[in-house]
Design a protein around this motif. Sequence first.
Motif, short mmCIF file in Angstrom:
data_model
loop_
_atom_site.label_atom_id
_atom_site.label_comp_id
_atom_site.label_asym_id
_atom_site.label_seq_id
_atom_site.Cartn_x
_atom_site.Cartn_y
_atom_site.Cartn_z
N GLN A 38 102.25 63.58 115.61
CA GLN A 38 102.72 62.65 114.90
C GLN A 38 103.21 62.40 114.02
O GLN A 38 104.05 62.01 113.07
CB GLN A 38 103.80 62.15 116.34
N ALA A 39 101.77 61.23 113.93
CA ALA A 39 101.38 61.13 112.69
C ALA A 39 101.51 62.10 111.42
O ALA A 39 101.90 61.08 110.60
CB ALA A 39 100.10 60.26 112.70
N VAL A 40 100.84 63.00 111.60
CA VAL A 40 100.74 64.22 110.57
C VAL A 40 102.18 64.65 110.32
O VAL A 40 102.61 64.59 108.92
CB VAL A 40 100.02 65.25 110.66
N ALA A 41 102.73 64.30 110.96
CA ALA A 41 103.65 64.78 110.77
C ALA A 41 104.99 63.83 109.92
O ALA A 41 105.46 63.92 108.69
CB ALA A 41 105.22 64.98 111.95
N ARG A 46 106.97 62.01 104.78
CA ARG A 46 107.62 60.62 103.73
C ARG A 46 107.58 60.98 102.66
O ARG A 46 107.27 60.77 101.40
CB ARG A 46 106.56 59.67 104.57
N HIS A 47 105.72 61.13 102.29
CA HIS A 47 105.49 61.76 101.29
C HIS A 47 105.46 63.11 100.43
O HIS A 47 105.26 63.55 99.08
CB HIS A 47 104.02 61.70 101.22
N SER A 48 106.37 64.04 101.29
CA SER A 48 106.67 65.20 100.36
C SER A 48 107.79 65.64 101.07
O SER A 48 108.22 66.52 101.17
CB SER A 48 105.44 66.68 101.19
N LEU A 74 107.45 68.89 112.54
CA LEU A 74 108.36 69.05 111.55
C LEU A 74 109.31 69.92 111.91
O LEU A 74 110.55 69.39 111.74
CB LEU A 74 107.25 69.59 111.36
N MET A 75 109.56 71.03 112.84
CA MET A 75 110.78 71.43 113.31
C MET A 75 111.89 70.78 113.42
O MET A 75 112.57 71.02 113.67
CB MET A 75 110.39 72.81 113.95
#
Length: 490
Positions: A38-41, A46-48, A74-75
Amino acid sequence: MSVSIEHFLLTPAEMGACDSAAEASGIDSFGLMERAGQAVAASALRHSPEACRFVVLCGPGNNGGDGYVAARALMESGAEVAVFHLGDPASLKGDAAKARTSCPAASASIEDYRPRRGDVVVDALFGAGLSRPVPPVVADVIKRVTAAGIAVVAVDLPSGVCGLRGLPLGAAFQAKKTVTFMTAKPGHRLMPGRSLCGDVEIFDIGMPHRIVEGHAGVLRENAPEIWNDHLPETGVDAHKFRRGHLVVFSGGPTTTGAARLSSRAGFRIGAGLVTLASPAEALALNAGALTSVMLREVDDSAALTAWIEDARLSAFVLGPGFGIGEKARRFVAALCERPLVLDADGISSFRETPEALFSLFADGKTRLVLTPHEGEFARLFPDIAADETLGKTEKAARAAARAHAVVVYKGADTVIAAPDGRAAINTNAPQWLATAGSGDVLAGMIGGLLAQGMPAYEAACAAVYRHGEAGARLGEGLTSEDLAEAVRRT
């Protein structure tokens, strides 16, 4: 002062031990994976924000599991997502298999991925534990992504970067952002891994800090917490003699500038008195360039031996512009019972007989600080330098133990190591510190702190950090003269 977890640097093996300990203590390991993905998503969104499609590359282990969780998240956010796997996803086990099952996206073989405009890659192929070259299929994908200029968000560490040494293993992604968990790893801070990671975000995914602290080794990121408690205090009753007397040795008339830089830096970092010890042939030149720094004629080891009977001489710096040869070796032998920073020509004077240097400082408390750059390191420790299985922190630690000295292994990722195994990686130095005389200033700073009574390891860590701070304050275009004047004690 204890060092907070944010400055811990856990090796991949130590982080693996944390994972095992957390699971053994009853913590839900899949819950940790869920929070990591979840942190990666969240970071990717946020940054892309410009992404037309998030391409999640999932590996055959738990790093791939983080990727499957991230793909699902992400989905759920409404983003377009494509998932590609390495190896047979049916062979996944444990939490990684559970993460794949919970991800609604079908996946295709990584060999089928072809970058397209608007993609952002989420690299969840390998984590920090990779210790072998990436397989050819991954190297091919890295090549295609790099050629297409696709932005990469790396999970834990860009695939292909060794988490322990920071070295690329055959090929490696160049990440825009790297998302790691609980603590940074050595590979995030050592070059070239640091540059391949891009911006690094560290997320606390809920592993108890007691577990992290219990399995962390002695490697840290250099920070004031390491040395603040050892900084000398200047009270209202301060006197110049109580603040220490630093001695810096000058070379001949054509090489005096380096020692003067060290002298000024030692004064600026707080030494109460500084004396430049000069050969007779350079006295006039040095006298015309000095004001608050005192000057004394010292031509040979006999004169030095007589002078250093004065116990008020607190610490010494030898090497900057001194000259390579027998004179340097004799001076070092005379100083072997005193705190000494050995730099530049002082180090190179022992390139044929390093063991002779080490034997001089083998007993008692650590009082020698060596400040080699890569070439000088190889002259003193040729076998350690040539061992490609070791990373920079391991090399510095082994050298420190052999020499019974604090080793400041200089570079963009300077490593400070003590004989007892402690080590710190410094990360605050700007690139414009790579200028002639910068190392002379650093040597003087370390000497100035030693003169004030700081222990050798803490003095070296503090000086390296403040050297970086001074360079950052001055900015691009700095000179070493600027740097010596910009040094601040606190």
